[in-house]
Scaffold this motif. Structure first.
Motif, PDB file in Angstrom:
ATOM      1  N   TYR A 137       0.836  -1.200   0.000  1.00 52.41           N
ATOM      2  CA  TYR A 137       0.000   0.000   0.000  1.00 52.41           C
ATOM      3  C   TYR A 137       0.874   1.255   0.000  1.00 52.41           C
ATOM      4  CZ  TYR A 137      -3.716   3.215   1.504  1.00 52.41           C
ATOM      5  OH  TYR A 137      -4.612   4.257   1.594  1.00 52.41           O
ATOM      6  N   ASP A 182       1.961   6.503  -6.925  1.00 59.63           N
ATOM      7  CA  ASP A 182       0.877   7.460  -7.166  1.00 59.63           C
ATOM      8  C   ASP A 182       1.444   8.877  -7.165  1.00 59.63           C
ATOM      9  OD1 ASP A 182      -1.411   9.086  -7.029  1.00 59.63           O
ATOM     10  OD2 ASP A 182      -2.539   7.567  -5.939  1.00 59.63           O
ATOM     11  N   HIS A 214       0.313  13.049  -1.180  1.00 59.23           N
ATOM     12  CA  HIS A 214       0.139  11.607  -1.133  1.00 59.23           C
ATOM     13  C   HIS A 214       0.685  11.004   0.154  1.00 59.23           C
ATOM     14  CE1 HIS A 214      -0.353  12.669  -5.340  1.00 59.23           C
ATOM     15  NE2 HIS A 214      -1.059  11.572  -5.466  1.00 59.23           N
ATOM     16  N   PHE A 221      -2.105   8.978   2.273  1.00 54.21           N
ATOM     17  CA  PHE A 221      -1.960   7.542   2.436  1.00 54.21           C
ATOM     18  C   PHE A 221      -1.658   7.163   3.884  1.00 54.21           C
ATOM     19  CE2 PHE A 221      -2.130   7.528  -2.059  1.00 54.21           C
ATOM     20  CZ  PHE A 221      -2.403   6.235  -2.460  1.00 54.21           C
ATOM     21  N   ASP A 223      -6.420   1.472   3.055  1.00 52.69           N
ATOM     22  CA  ASP A 223      -7.714   1.155   2.446  1.00 52.69           C
ATOM     23  C   ASP A 223      -7.484   0.742   1.000  1.00 52.69           C
ATOM     24  OD1 ASP A 223     -10.271   0.969   1.510  1.00 52.69           O
ATOM     25  OD2 ASP A 223     -10.916   2.950   2.171  1.00 52.69           O
ATOM     26  N   GLN A 268      -9.513   0.031  -1.241  1.00 52.71           N
ATOM     27  CA  GLN A 268     -10.434   0.673  -2.178  1.00 52.71           C
ATOM     28  C   GLN A 268      -9.828   1.942  -2.764  1.00 52.71           C
ATOM     29  OE1 GLN A 268     -12.663  -1.562  -3.346  1.00 52.71           O
ATOM     30  NE2 GLN A 268     -14.157   0.096  -3.320  1.00 52.71           N
ATOM     31  N   VAL A 269      -8.986   2.597  -1.982  1.00 52.68           N
ATOM     32  CA  VAL A 269      -8.327   3.810  -2.461  1.00 52.68           C
ATOM     33  C   VAL A 269      -7.490   3.506  -3.698  1.00 52.68           C
ATOM     34  CG1 VAL A 269      -6.530   5.497  -1.900  1.00 52.68           C
ATOM     35  CG2 VAL A 269      -8.323   4.980  -0.237  1.00 52.68           C
ATOM     36  N   THR A 270      -6.773   2.386  -3.669  1.00 51.41           N
ATOM     37  CA  THR A 270      -5.921   2.036  -4.806  1.00 51.41           C
ATOM     38  C   THR A 270      -6.754   1.579  -5.993  1.00 51.41           C
ATOM     39  OG1 THR A 270      -5.633  -0.274  -4.113  1.00 51.41           O
ATOM     40  CG2 THR A 270      -4.111   1.343  -3.207  1.00 51.41           C
ATOM     41  N   ALA A 327      -8.622   4.538  -7.670  1.00 50.05           N
ATOM     42  CA  ALA A 327      -7.702   5.509  -8.267  1.00 50.05           C
ATOM     43  C   ALA A 327      -7.178   5.028  -9.616  1.00 50.05           C
ATOM     44  CB  ALA A 327      -6.542   5.783  -7.324  1.00 50.05           C
ATOM     45  N   SER A 333     -11.135  11.457  -5.271  1.00 49.90           N
ATOM     46  CA  SER A 333     -10.163  11.111  -4.244  1.00 49.90           C
ATOM     47  C   SER A 333     -10.487  11.842  -2.949  1.00 49.90           C
ATOM     48  CB  SER A 333      -8.751  11.474  -4.718  1.00 49.90           C
ATOM     49  OG  SER A 333      -7.794  11.249  -3.705  1.00 49.90           O
ATOM     50  N   ARG A 352     -13.240  10.091  -1.162  1.00 45.93           N
ATOM     51  CA  ARG A 352     -12.823   8.850  -0.511  1.00 45.93           C
ATOM     52  C   ARG A 352     -12.096   9.136   0.799  1.00 45.93           C
ATOM     53  NH1 ARG A 352     -11.925   7.421  -6.032  1.00 45.93           N
ATOM     54  NH2 ARG A 352      -9.723   8.022  -5.992  1.00 45.93           N
ATOM     55  N   PHE A 353     -11.153  10.070   0.766  1.00 45.32           N
ATOM     56  CA  PHE A 353     -10.405  10.354   1.980  1.00 45.32           C
ATOM     57  C   PHE A 353     -11.241  11.118   2.998  1.00 45.32           C
ATOM     58  CE2 PHE A 353      -6.780   9.447  -0.817  1.00 45.32           C
ATOM     59  CZ  PHE A 353      -6.071   8.581   0.015  1.00 45.32           C
TER      60      PHE A 353
END
Length: 247
Positions: A147, A154, A180, A184, A189, A191-193, A196, A226, A229-230
């Motif tokens: 991750y 990223d 980032h 991160f 998570d 799902q974040v990757t 994206a 993004s 999500r965060f």
């Protein structure tokens, strides 16, 4: 947290002296990358303490590259020097800091993507594609280290877009934010990757097609999604804290 961080070196201990062809600067860069990956994977937790001599023993290198790497991280606001006690990892970013960073990104990154679609060299487009391929490989590997490595690529993806835009001021401004790194660090998570990746693909497709409007739109959409999500991660932490207080 007062515990001292334990730093894991991904490929075993390094030798104390750089091998032939590996300069002091290169060794410091490797230490920096390792520590940064540990930050982003939460192997080094917010508030933990790190010291040069402990890091030197754990990574199997001399104190000089450790000191160089930590000095660089201090200048970038990623660690805080504590007099006579080494360094401490700063706390997570606040919700307000997150919202401010998001606002700046929305101003700068769509413009960078637009210029990248106009100015990126074929080699830079290939480099962007290679980064996405590496990120896709990491997405299939579970665990905090993968991750963190995904987060580093990223960041490199966004940095190359800013570089190919040929606007050094935008690139430097984005680099100083360390967006980032801070995002991160909020939570591991997967799902974040996953989400994206598709958004990155849309940005790259527009750049490769030399479509400035589409590139700017795709980047803006990526940053907004993004942010959503965060933002949910902040809400989850807030809800967890509220439940703990009630208990």
């Amino acid at each position: 947290m007062d515990d001292e961080a334990t730093i894991a070196w991904g490929h075993g201990a390094m030798t104390g002296a750089p091998p032939p062809g590996r300069s002091r600067g290169r060794l410091a860069d490797e230490v920096y990358d390792t520590l940064l990956g540990q930050l982003m994977s939460l192997r080094i937790e917010p508030g933990s303490r790190v010291t040069i001599d402990v890091l030197a023993r754990e990574l199997g290198v001399s104190q000089t590259p450790i000191r160089d790497a930590l000095n660089r991280m201090e200048a970038e606001g990623l660690v805080v020097r504590v007099p006579h006690a080494g360094y401490r990892i700063p706390p997570q970013i606040t919700r307000q800091r997150f919202e401010d960073m998001l606002e700046i990104r929305l101003l700068l990154e769509p413009a960078a993507a637009r210029r990248s679609a106009e100015r990126a060299t074929p080699e830079q487009v290939v480099g962007l594609r290679r980064m996405l391929e590496e990120m896709a490989e990491l997405e299939r590997v579970d665990g905090p280290m993968a991750y963190g490595a995904f987060g580093l690529r990223d960041a490199a993806f966004h940095d190359l877009i800013a570089l190919s835009a040929e606007n050094q001021v935008i690139r430097e401004a984005l680099a100083r934010l360390h967006t980032h790194v801070h995002l991160f660090r909020l939570h591991h998570d997967i799902q974040v990757t996953h989400l994206a990746m598709a958004e990155h693909e849309a940005v790259l497709a527009a750049i490769a097609a030399r479509d400035p409007d589409a590139a700017a739109y795709a980047m803006r959409r990526h940053i907004l999604r993004s942010g959503e999500r965060f933002r949910r991660l902040f809400d989850e932490v807030k809800d967890a804290d509220a439940m703990a207080v009630e208990a």
